[in-house]
Scaffold this motif. Structure first.
Motif, PDB file in Angstrom:
ATOM      1  N   LEU A   1      -5.596  42.683 -54.509  1.00  0.00           N
ATOM      2  CA  LEU A   1      -5.982  44.062 -54.156  1.00  0.00           C
ATOM      3  C   LEU A   1      -7.250  44.071 -53.297  1.00  0.00           C
ATOM      4  O   LEU A   1      -7.345  44.823 -52.326  1.00  0.00           O
ATOM      5  N   ALA A   2      -8.191  43.201 -53.634  1.00  0.00           N
ATOM      6  CA  ALA A   2      -9.441  43.124 -52.879  1.00  0.00           C
ATOM      7  C   ALA A   2      -9.153  42.713 -51.433  1.00  0.00           C
ATOM      8  O   ALA A   2      -9.710  43.284 -50.490  1.00  0.00           O
ATOM      9  N   LYS A   3      -8.246  41.761 -51.287  1.00  0.00           N
ATOM     10  CA  LYS A   3      -7.929  41.279 -49.939  1.00  0.00           C
ATOM     11  C   LYS A   3      -7.298  42.398 -49.096  1.00  0.00           C
ATOM     12  O   LYS A   3      -7.592  42.548 -47.917  1.00  0.00           O
ATOM     13  N   GLU A   4      -6.471  43.196 -49.746  1.00  0.00           N
ATOM     14  CA  GLU A   4      -5.773  44.257 -49.028  1.00  0.00           C
ATOM     15  C   GLU A   4      -6.671  45.476 -48.753  1.00  0.00           C
ATOM     16  O   GLU A   4      -6.628  46.044 -47.671  1.00  0.00           O
TER      17      GLU A   4
ATOM     18  N   ILE B   1      -0.613  51.120 -53.640  1.00  0.00           N
ATOM     19  CA  ILE B   1      -1.040  50.130 -54.646  1.00  0.00           C
ATOM     20  C   ILE B   1       0.172  49.478 -55.313  1.00  0.00           C
ATOM     21  O   ILE B   1       0.177  48.283 -55.608  1.00  0.00           O
ATOM     22  N   GLN B   2       1.212  50.275 -55.510  1.00  0.00           N
ATOM     23  CA  GLN B   2       2.423  49.847 -56.214  1.00  0.00           C
ATOM     24  C   GLN B   2       2.946  48.453 -55.815  1.00  0.00           C
ATOM     25  O   GLN B   2       3.225  47.621 -56.691  1.00  0.00           O
ATOM     26  N   PRO B   3       3.071  48.141 -54.507  1.00  0.00           N
ATOM     27  CA  PRO B   3       3.612  46.835 -54.137  1.00  0.00           C
ATOM     28  C   PRO B   3       2.799  45.650 -54.676  1.00  0.00           C
ATOM     29  O   PRO B   3       3.324  44.534 -54.783  1.00  0.00           O
ATOM     30  N   PHE B   4       1.546  45.902 -55.031  1.00  0.00           N
ATOM     31  CA  PHE B   4       0.698  44.810 -55.527  1.00  0.00           C
ATOM     32  C   PHE B   4       0.692  44.732 -57.047  1.00  0.00           C
ATOM     33  O   PHE B   4       0.236  43.754 -57.621  1.00  0.00           O
TER      34      PHE B   4
END
Ligand code: TXA
Ligand code: MG
Length: 333
Positions: free
Chosen positions: A89-92, A205-208
């Protein structure tokens, strides 16, 4: 206390311009600074003495925890226990308007987390915020820079209105880009859930996170139902009505008998009322960016009624409707 507003330019002298703020923060003082969402009221997040000054200046209840703002993943690792999802999540999404609630490590003071064993962390993308944290080399605890219960500030002027004489320095970086607070995502329990919607939507967010809980919206108890039963948050000193059917605006204006009404929305309502000030936006993003500053300006110009159009609650509209519902005194169907 004298409150200085320092204009900050995004040029090659940025670091020199931020040295005064860095010195204040290093000495356990509090400084307001711009982020891409709203202005924050920052203090050294590792110092209980500094953090106490935030609660005092805001008049914030002690049981409401603060977000720690960081400028690198190294800082993150010192503050919280992170699994692979966190780094994905941080990377995205970092730097950006996403706050993650994580199990805290020992060096985070309980004054920051209001006694909780979790800590909220975000890496802001605004160059002033990011550079300031980098210079300080410690995380900045920073709630929105308003007095508790007031709308979040999206300009230095709004911060000054709420906190003048209570803080020594406001960094003025102009208007905030997004205008609504970050998405808060709780990753501290087995089922991740969104605690506060923001520009980054559940769909993004869902895809992660395969097991992300469905966003439930505002609890029933916090929605305006009857007049007088408002949840005091994000609220200017002006009556606010959420209007579901724009065809009913004439009727509403007659009943409310307001002397200085304003309308905020995406569509132009038909009204013969000459005193109605219409503030119409091209899209929900523009409305979001301007919502809090309009609340402020309309309050300052002594408007006595703000009618807001019901907006589809998807993407930024979800965050927008969350804030509007919290501010509204009443919903008219
Ligand atoms: O966009 C933003 O998030 C802005 C800018 C300045 O970064 N900050 C902001 O902070 O809105 P504040 O304090 O006004 O809102 C932080 C929210 C609060 O609703 C708080 O309860 C929640 O985050 N929060 C903080 N720590 C938490 C924790 N450990 N668990 C659950 N919620 C937490
Ligand atoms: Mg706030």
């Amino acid at each position: 206390m004298y409150t200085q507003i320092q204009n900050i330019n995004l040029d090659e002298t940025l670091i020199e311009q931020l040295l005064k703020a860095k010195d204040y923060l290093t000495d356990n003082n509090i400084v307001a600074f711009p982020t891409e969402t709203v202005y924050g009221l920052g203090a050294n997040g590792l110092s209980e003495e500094a953090v106490a000054k935030i609660f005092e200046a805001k008049g914030r209840p002690q049981d409401n925890p603060l977000i720690l703002h960081i400028s690198s993943l190294e800082m993150l690792k010192d503050l919280a226990i992170c699994n692979d999802d966190v780094f994905k999540l941080a990377k995205e999404f970092w730097p950006g308007p996403l706050t993650l609630v994580l199990p805290k490590k020992e060096n985070v003071p309980l004054a920051v987390t209001a006694g909780l064993e979790t800590v909220a962390i975000r890496m802001p993308s605004h160059p002033i915020a990011l550079k300031l944290i980098e210079l300080c080399n410690f995380p900045l605890a920073a709630p929105s820079a308003n007095r508790s219960g007031r709308p979040s500030p999206t300009s230095a002027r709004m911060v000054y209105h709420d906190l003048r004489t209570l803080i020594p320095l406001i960094l003025d970086g102009g208007a905030c880009d997004i205008g609504l607070e970050s998405t808060v995502l709780d990753l501290s329990s087995p089922t991740p859930k969104i605690l506060r919607p923001g520009q980054i939507s559940p769909q993004q967010i869902q895809p992660f996170l395969a097991n992300l809980a469905d966003y439930q919206g505002l609890p029933k108890s916090k929605r305006p139902s009857a007049p007088g039963m408002k949840y005091k948050h994000y609220k200017p000193n002006v009556k606010i009505i959420l209007l579901k059917d724009l065809n009913k605006i004439e009727d509403l204006l007659t009943k409310e008998d307001s002397l200085k009404p304003a309308f905020i929305g995406l569509n132009n309502p038909k009204s013969k009322n000459d005193s109605l000030k219409k503030l119409i936006f091209q899209n929900p993003g523009d409305l979001a960016k301007n919502l809090y500053s309009l609340f402020f300006k309309l309050e300052q110009s002594l408007f006595d009624l703000i009618i807001i159009e019901d907006i589809q609650d998807k993407e930024i509209g979800l965050a927008l409707m969350n804030r509007i519902l919290k501010a509204a005194d009443r919903i008219v169907e």
